[in-house]
Design a protein around this motif. Structure first.
Motif, PDB file in Angstrom:
ATOM      1  N   GLY A 200       0.813  -1.218   0.000  1.00  0.00           N
ATOM      2  CA  GLY A 200       0.000   0.000   0.000  1.00  0.00           C
ATOM      3  C   GLY A 200       0.842   1.262   0.000  1.00  0.00           C
ATOM      4  N   ARG A 201       0.203   2.348  -0.432  1.00  0.00           N
ATOM      5  CA  ARG A 201       0.878   3.652  -0.468  1.00  0.00           C
ATOM      6  C   ARG A 201       0.215   4.586   0.530  1.00  0.00           C
ATOM      7  N   PHE A 202       1.015   5.023   1.469  1.00  0.00           N
ATOM      8  CA  PHE A 202       0.592   6.049   2.415  1.00  0.00           C
ATOM      9  C   PHE A 202       1.843   6.695   2.968  1.00  0.00           C
ATOM     10  N   LYS A 203       1.733   7.481   4.040  1.00  0.00           N
ATOM     11  CA  LYS A 203       2.949   8.064   4.624  1.00  0.00           C
ATOM     12  C   LYS A 203       3.534   7.018   5.570  1.00  0.00           C
ATOM     13  N   HIS A 204       4.265   6.096   4.920  1.00  0.00           N
ATOM     14  CA  HIS A 204       4.802   4.936   5.641  1.00  0.00           C
ATOM     15  C   HIS A 204       5.859   5.364   6.652  1.00  0.00           C
ATOM     16  N   GLU A 205       5.587   5.104   7.927  1.00  0.00           N
ATOM     17  CA  GLU A 205       6.657   5.252   8.905  1.00  0.00           C
ATOM     18  C   GLU A 205       7.732   4.207   8.636  1.00  0.00           C
ATOM     19  N   GLY A 206       7.303   2.969   8.442  1.00  0.00           N
ATOM     20  CA  GLY A 206       8.241   1.873   8.212  1.00  0.00           C
ATOM     21  C   GLY A 206       7.461   0.589   8.135  1.00  0.00           C
ATOM     22  N   ALA A 207       8.156  -0.534   8.257  1.00  0.00           N
ATOM     23  CA  ALA A 207       7.494  -1.831   8.292  1.00  0.00           C
ATOM     24  C   ALA A 207       8.355  -2.747   9.134  1.00  0.00           C
ATOM     25  N   ASN A 208       7.710  -3.611   9.896  1.00  0.00           N
ATOM     26  CA  ASN A 208       8.445  -4.637  10.630  1.00  0.00           C
ATOM     27  C   ASN A 208       7.767  -5.971  10.377  1.00  0.00           C
ATOM     28  N   ILE A 209       8.583  -6.965  10.089  1.00  0.00           N
ATOM     29  CA  ILE A 209       8.076  -8.216   9.540  1.00  0.00           C
ATOM     30  C   ILE A 209       8.392  -9.375  10.469  1.00  0.00           C
ATOM     31  N   THR A 210       7.384 -10.226  10.666  1.00  0.00           N
ATOM     32  CA  THR A 210       7.570 -11.456  11.412  1.00  0.00           C
ATOM     33  C   THR A 210       7.040 -12.600  10.546  1.00  0.00           C
TER      34      THR A 210
ATOM     35  N   SER B 235       4.511 -15.777  10.578  1.00  0.00           N
ATOM     36  CA  SER B 235       3.400 -16.339  11.348  1.00  0.00           C
ATOM     37  C   SER B 235       3.615 -17.838  11.559  1.00  0.00           C
ATOM     38  N   THR B 236       2.839 -18.415  12.465  1.00  0.00           N
ATOM     39  CA  THR B 236       2.954 -19.858  12.702  1.00  0.00           C
ATOM     40  C   THR B 236       2.666 -20.635  11.416  1.00  0.00           C
ATOM     41  N   SER B 237       1.904 -20.040  10.507  1.00  0.00           N
ATOM     42  CA  SER B 237       1.595 -20.687   9.232  1.00  0.00           C
ATOM     43  C   SER B 237       2.710 -20.518   8.210  1.00  0.00           C
ATOM     44  N   GLY B 238       3.739 -19.735   8.546  1.00  0.00           N
ATOM     45  CA  GLY B 238       4.868 -19.557   7.641  1.00  0.00           C
ATOM     46  C   GLY B 238       4.776 -18.335   6.750  1.00  0.00           C
ATOM     47  N   HIS B 239       3.703 -17.543   6.877  1.00  0.00           N
ATOM     48  CA  HIS B 239       3.564 -16.357   6.034  1.00  0.00           C
ATOM     49  C   HIS B 239       4.332 -15.180   6.636  1.00  0.00           C
ATOM     50  N   ALA B 240       4.829 -14.318   5.761  1.00  0.00           N
ATOM     51  CA  ALA B 240       5.472 -13.083   6.223  1.00  0.00           C
ATOM     52  C   ALA B 240       4.375 -12.064   6.513  1.00  0.00           C
ATOM     53  N   VAL B 241       4.451 -11.463   7.703  1.00  0.00           N
ATOM     54  CA  VAL B 241       3.437 -10.489   8.114  1.00  0.00           C
ATOM     55  C   VAL B 241       4.150  -9.176   8.417  1.00  0.00           C
ATOM     56  N   ALA B 242       3.743  -8.116   7.712  1.00  0.00           N
ATOM     57  CA  ALA B 242       4.375  -6.800   7.894  1.00  0.00           C
ATOM     58  C   ALA B 242       3.403  -5.874   8.615  1.00  0.00           C
ATOM     59  N   TYR B 243       3.847  -5.289   9.714  1.00  0.00           N
ATOM     60  CA  TYR B 243       3.049  -4.303  10.465  1.00  0.00           C
ATOM     61  C   TYR B 243       3.532  -2.908  10.078  1.00  0.00           C
ATOM     62  N   MET B 244       2.564  -1.991   9.841  1.00  0.00           N
ATOM     63  CA  MET B 244       2.931  -0.696   9.265  1.00  0.00           C
ATOM     64  C   MET B 244       2.024   0.421   9.780  1.00  0.00           C
ATOM     65  N   GLY B 245       2.632   1.545  10.112  1.00  0.00           N
ATOM     66  CA  GLY B 245       1.867   2.710  10.522  1.00  0.00           C
ATOM     67  C   GLY B 245       1.866   3.782   9.444  1.00  0.00           C
ATOM     68  N   ASP B 246       0.750   4.507   9.354  1.00  0.00           N
ATOM     69  CA  ASP B 246       0.658   5.689   8.496  1.00  0.00           C
ATOM     70  C   ASP B 246       0.759   6.877   9.439  1.00  0.00           C
ATOM     71  N   ASP B 247       1.934   7.534   9.429  1.00  0.00           N
ATOM     72  CA  ASP B 247       2.197   8.571  10.433  1.00  0.00           C
ATOM     73  C   ASP B 247       1.629   9.918  10.014  1.00  0.00           C
ATOM     74  N   GLU B 248       0.348  10.077  10.255  1.00  0.00           N
ATOM     75  CA  GLU B 248      -0.286  11.390  10.132  1.00  0.00           C
ATOM     76  C   GLU B 248      -1.448  11.391  11.108  1.00  0.00           C
ATOM     77  N   LYS B 249      -1.758  12.563  11.624  1.00  0.00           N
ATOM     78  CA  LYS B 249      -2.870  12.665  12.571  1.00  0.00           C
ATOM     79  C   LYS B 249      -4.110  12.020  11.988  1.00  0.00           C
ATOM     80  N   PHE B 250      -4.746  11.152  12.749  1.00  0.00           N
ATOM     81  CA  PHE B 250      -6.015  10.501  12.395  1.00  0.00           C
ATOM     82  C   PHE B 250      -5.881   9.497  11.253  1.00  0.00           C
ATOM     83  N   ASP B 251      -4.656   9.079  10.928  1.00  0.00           N
ATOM     84  CA  ASP B 251      -4.540   8.014   9.930  1.00  0.00           C
ATOM     85  C   ASP B 251      -4.386   6.663  10.619  1.00  0.00           C
ATOM     86  N   TYR B 252      -4.101   5.637   9.839  1.00  0.00           N
ATOM     87  CA  TYR B 252      -4.434   4.274  10.247  1.00  0.00           C
ATOM     88  C   TYR B 252      -3.222   3.364  10.477  1.00  0.00           C
TER      89      TYR B 252
END
Ligand code: FEO
Ligand code: CA
Ligand code: CA
Length: 675
Positions: free
Chosen positions: A345-355, A357-374
């Motif tokens: 996805g495209r947003f104001k990406h702070e970054g991404a951190n990847i783990t 999962s127990t199922s073997g999939h790569a999971v990336a957690y990501m913040g959109d660093d702007e007031k009231f974003d997601y």
């Protein structure tokens, strides 16, 4: 003595954070402009009856543990097993007044610059000469304003060799360049002071500091004209095509890189954050407004030199769509092509951190660093294969994209915006990951997959996710399996016409920020439901701020404000670096350890303090070597060329200046090492 807050001209206000210079250059004065998220998507104040089944995830599964505990390239499993229960042994320092231009470490430790803006990276790089800077020199020297940082031990197993990765978020002409330098030259040098750096490090032994090896064969600068290949469903789409790149499959340069992460396969990801600052645009479409693209001249003025930075120029209407992505770099292969992953996805990406999962999939957690974003997460279609980096580097190219909805479990009346803890004793509840793209299909009515990814903010608005207080780093803890979200601040929460407090963002005019702890149900990072609680509601209890430290006595913690980047030591303690504390609690920014388990859960201890006007970025903890690393960004930000606010890290005096040694501040990667 008067209370500290009365002594501080900036204290007590909630206009946002940091100096006017940082606001202008780093975020294009986002705080003073229209809120980008004007969607009717309401906030989810709280729904009583949500389950309160926060499980202890201590002793998380092996898969949970193989995440990113590791800072060497070999097998994550082996490294996680080798990681003992380590941390650094120190006594917390006192907070330091915001005008003090010193780097302060605990008793028994010393600090060492590893690499500074302008330091040579190649055998033929010129020595840094601030009075006579050139574009050619900057292209072969370390860039400006280092933010994300990672240091991995060498793949060959030589414990005295390592590979450093850093990104360079933005520049500040007023303190970088002599005032009589012509403006076009300043802009050209600034462009190449952005980007990324890979540099090999060497040390004499484990008790000696690291330094750059200019002969390292992996040393590399990623510059304004470096090409990145797009991956994923939006690659090649009409939305990414320009006159210069009619195939829409490549982009030139990376901008506004903020935080990032080390992948389980040894590559680095980095987030393009405030990319809108670099463009002037029509500023009329819904998408442009949602991303803060306006018709004002850009903060950097590069449109005067390169037509692509004015998206009203014919053929360049999509140029700004080519930024705002997660970038992936393989530091081990100096010939590799860096990637921009559209699946994330495209947003104001702070970054991404990847783990993984127990199922073997790569999971990336990501913040959109702007007031009231997601808050977002990505789950790969393919599965991780240990030891197969070529395969693993395809994982971020295809998968599902989600956005988070938080539901509190306390009555609405108890979340009054003061930061006072509700009657059940916790800010907590449950949550859902709402799909934007799943199994290759758009889940957003009226938008194709490419449209969802390129305009992820517009797509997410339609699903009703929770409006957050500026998600910065979001990082899974490799020891306990839980995910930590640093919400740095939001001075506009609760203001007229804007979202009010909810249990996950419980303070109006949130000046000091908070930290959310997420437990994915069943410790399944690939799943769609979670439980959450606030670990910290930040501030300075001694100045009367309403704070919360998971029940730990507030009179026994270091004051902390504006959490930004996070990492973990090998025992799983959380380390938080801050950006904006001077504006919040009146102290210089710092690096803090937070205990997560046992009777001391919630204890905050300050480890270091950075010089005047600086923020602390990229913390890396190598506890086995009794070392911590930080990227000191924008020291002396509010100064000018002739009246600098900081002389960090060299602290040269007038005599040195007469000898031609620079007295200007230099953003620097610092190692703090036990004596
Ligand atoms: Fe560049 Fe979100 O801070
Ligand atoms: Ca509650
Ligand atoms: Ca940041």
């Amino acid at each position: 003595m008067a209370p500290l807050r009365e002594l501080l001209p900036m204290a007590g206000h909630v206009r946002g954070k940091r100096s006017p210079v940082t606001c202008a250059l780093k975020c294009d004065n986002a705080c003073t402009k229209a809120i980008c998220n004007t969607s009717g998507n309401g906030y989810f104040r709280d729904i009583v009856g949500a389950q309160l089944s926060r499980r202890s995830l201590l002793g998380a599964s092996a898969a949970g543990a193989l995440a990113i505990a590791v800072t060497t390239a070999p097998s994550p499993t082996a490294r996680a097993a080798a990681a003992a229960t380590g941390t650094l042994d120190f006594t917390a320092i006192d907070p330091v007044h915001y005008e003090v231009d010193e780097f302060v470490v605990p008793s028994g430790y010393s600090w060492h610059p590893v690499v500074r803006w302008g330091d040579p990276l190649f055998p033929d790089s010129p020595k840094f000469d601030p009075e006579n800077q050139t574009v050619d020199a900057q292209r072969r020297q370390f860039g400006y304003n280092n933010d994300f940082l990672q240091i991995q031990l060498d793949e060959t197993g030589d414990e005295n060799r390592a590979v450093l990765f850093a990104n360079h978020e933005y520049t500040n002409d007023a303190i970088m360049f002599p005032e009589d330098m012509d403006e076009a030259t300043k802009r050209a040098i600034s462009r190449d002071a952005h980007g990324l750096t890979v540099a090999e490090l060497v040390r004499a032994d484990r008790s000696s500091p690291w330094r750059v090896d200019v002969n390292g064969r992996r040393n590399r600068r990623f510059l304004i004209d470096t090409e990145y290949a797009f991956t994923g469903p939006a690659a090649g789409s009409d939305l990414l095509r320009t006159k210069e790149y009619p195939q829409g499959d490549r982009a030139q340069g990376t901008l506004g890189n903020c935080s990032g992460g080390l992948t389980p396969w040894g590559t680095l990801v980095s987030g393009e954050e405030n990319f809108n600052s670099y463009f002037t645009a029509a500023g009329t479409s819904a998408a442009e407004k949602r991303y803060g693209l306006t018709s004002e001249p850009s903060a950097y003025g590069w449109e005067e030199d390169l037509p692509r930075f004015d998206t009203t120029n014919p053929g360049f209407g999509n140029e700004a769509n080519r930024f705002g992505w997660i970038v992936e770099v393989d530091p081990w292969d100096p010939e590799s092509t860096p990637l921009k992953h559209t699946s994330l996805g495209r947003f104001k990406h702070e970054g991404a951190n990847i783990t993984i999962s127990t199922s073997g999939h790569a999971v990336a957690y990501m913040g959109d660093d702007e007031k009231f974003d997601y808050l977002y997460k990505f789950v790969s279609k393919g599965k991780y294969r240990e030891g197969d980096r070529a395969h693993n580097m395809t994982l971020l190219s295809e998968g599902d994209l989600y956005v988070a909805k938080f539901t509190g479990n306390s009555p609405a009346a108890e979340i009054d915006g003061s930061g006072g803890v509700p009657a059940d004793g916790a800010f907590d509840g449950s949550g859902q990951w709402l799909p934007l793209v799943k199994n290759g299909r758009s889940r957003v009515a009226g938008m194709s997959v490419a449209e969802v990814l390129v305009n992820a903010r517009l797509a997410a608005d339609k699903l009703g996710p929770t409006k957050m207080d500026r998600c910065e780093d979001v990082e899974p803890n490799p020891v306990n399996g839980r995910v930590y979200v640093a919400c740095t601040n939001n001075s506009d929460r609760g203001k007229s016409g804007r979202a009010g407090a909810d249990e996950a963002n419980p303070r109006t005019e949130n000046r000091d920020g908070h930290v959310i702890e997420i437990s994915e149900r069943g410790n399944n990072h690939a799943g769609t439901t979670f439980d959450w609680n606030l670990l910290l509601v930040c501030g300075d209890p001694r100045q009367g701020d309403a704070t919360y430290f998971s029940g730990f006595p507030a009179d026994q913690v270091s004051p902390i404000s504006c959490p930004d980047n996070v990492t973990f030591d090998s025992a799983g303690n959380l380390w938080i670096s801050t950006d904006g504390a001077p504006d919040g609690i009146g102290y210089c920014d710092g690096l803090f350890r937070v205990t997560l388990e046992g009777r001391s859960r919630g204890r905050v201890e300050q480890f270091l303090s950075v010089p005047r006007d600086a923020e602390v970025c990229g913390p890396v903890i190598h506890d086995a070597d009794s070392s911590a690393f930080v990227a000191v960004q924008h020291p002396g930000e509010d100064g000018t060329w002739t009246e600098q606010n900081s002389r960090f890290p060299d602290y040269v005096d007038a005599t040195d200046v007469e000898k031609g040694v620079a007295a200007l501040p230099r953003p620097t990667v610092v190692q703090v090492l036990r004596d």
